[in-house]
Design an enzyme around this catalytic site. Structure first.
Site, PDB file in Angstrom:
ATOM      1  CD  GLU A  98      -3.052   0.760   0.421  1.00 30.59           C
ATOM      2  OE1 GLU A  98      -2.730   1.579  -0.506  1.00 30.59           O
ATOM      3  OE2 GLU A  98      -4.188   1.166   0.599  1.00 30.59           O
ATOM      4  CG  ASP A  99      -1.021   4.954  -1.269  1.00 30.27           C
ATOM      5  OD1 ASP A  99      -1.743   4.156  -0.494  1.00 30.27           O
ATOM      6  OD2 ASP A  99      -1.609   5.568  -2.117  1.00 30.27           O
ATOM      7  CG  ASP A 102      -5.267   8.903   5.998  1.00 31.00           C
ATOM      8  OD1 ASP A 102      -4.851   9.212   6.950  1.00 31.00           O
ATOM      9  OD2 ASP A 102      -6.463   9.147   5.329  1.00 31.00           O
ATOM     10  CG  PHE A 151      -3.496  15.325   1.553  1.00 27.97           C
ATOM     11  CD1 PHE A 151      -4.603  14.542   1.811  1.00 27.97           C
ATOM     12  CD2 PHE A 151      -3.096  15.463   0.257  1.00 27.97           C
ATOM     13  CE1 PHE A 151      -4.982  13.589   0.778  1.00 27.97           C
ATOM     14  CE2 PHE A 151      -3.826  14.998  -0.739  1.00 27.97           C
ATOM     15  CZ  PHE A 151      -4.587  13.828  -0.737  1.00 27.97           C
ATOM     16  NE  ARG A 164      -2.173   8.802  -9.012  1.00 26.91           N
ATOM     17  CZ  ARG A 164      -2.850   8.241  -8.070  1.00 26.91           C
ATOM     18  NH1 ARG A 164      -2.408   7.807  -6.839  1.00 26.91           N
ATOM     19  NH2 ARG A 164      -4.206   8.446  -8.074  1.00 26.91           N
TER      20      ARG A 164
END
Ligand code: IMP
Ligand code: MG
Length: 174
Positions: A98-99, A102, A151, A164
């Site tokens: 996963e990136d 959160d 963020f 990205r």
């Protein structure tokens, strides 16, 4: 509309050093075995590509897609599958990549879906961890960096599908 500015939070070189460390750990943990890496689209594609190239164990790569963000920076609270795996993972050692973790909703959802498919083992790797935002208590087995509640964009992560491609991890300055 003026474009938001970005500031570097974690420079590319530090990211690469950390990925080499994670890969050493994964190579040791899975020594003598082979692995299925499952990248979660789209955010994990850069992390997956860098991590995979530092791994020396035999592996194959799969992708799975989810959607939870309607737009902007707020989660809808609902996770949807947008792309499924191409091949079975039954009796395979699986590492979900996963990136960022959160709220934890995505990782929790995917973990349960994949667990039902009878892998030999299932572990998780997240490039980033934002523990202060958790709504479900989940933790990745391998974590690149733990960050504050900001963020972030770049290194695969987006804001409205942009940024990205930035090589550094950046913060949006609104
Ligand atoms: P979750 O809230 O843990 O389910 O994370 C859902 C997804 O939201 C992650 O896989 C990312 O794609 C995205 N996300 C969460 N935080 C950020 C951020 O700071 N920047 C960009 N994307 C994020
Ligand atoms: Mg994602």
């Amino acid at each position: 509309m003026p474009q938001p500015r970005v500031e570097v939070l974690i420079p590319a070189e530090r990211i690469q050093n950390r990925i080499r460390e994670l890969a050493t750990q994964i190579n040791n943990d899975y020594a003598g075995r082979s692995l299925v890496l499952i990248g979660v689209l789209k955010g994990s594609f850069v992390f997956l590509a860098d991590l995979a190239r530092c791994l020396t164990i035999p592996l194959r790569i799969e992708f799975i897609g989810t959607k939870s963000y309607e737009h902007g920076t707020t989660t809808s609270g609902q996770v949807q599958l947008t792309k499924d795996l191409d091949k079975s993972i039954e009796n395979e050692d699986v590492l979900l990549v996963e990136d960022i973790v959160d709220t934890g909703l995505t990782l929790n959802y995917l973990f349960h879906i994949l667990q039902q498919r009878s892998p030999r083992s299932l572990k998780t790797a997240a490039f980033l961890d934002k523990p202060s935002r958790r709504r479900i208590q989940v933790e990745a087995d391998y974590i690149g960096f733990t960050i504050e509640d900001k963020f972030v964009v770049g290194y695969g992560l987006d804001f409205e599908q942009k940024y990205r491609n930035l090589p550094d991890l950046c913060v949006l300055v609104q």
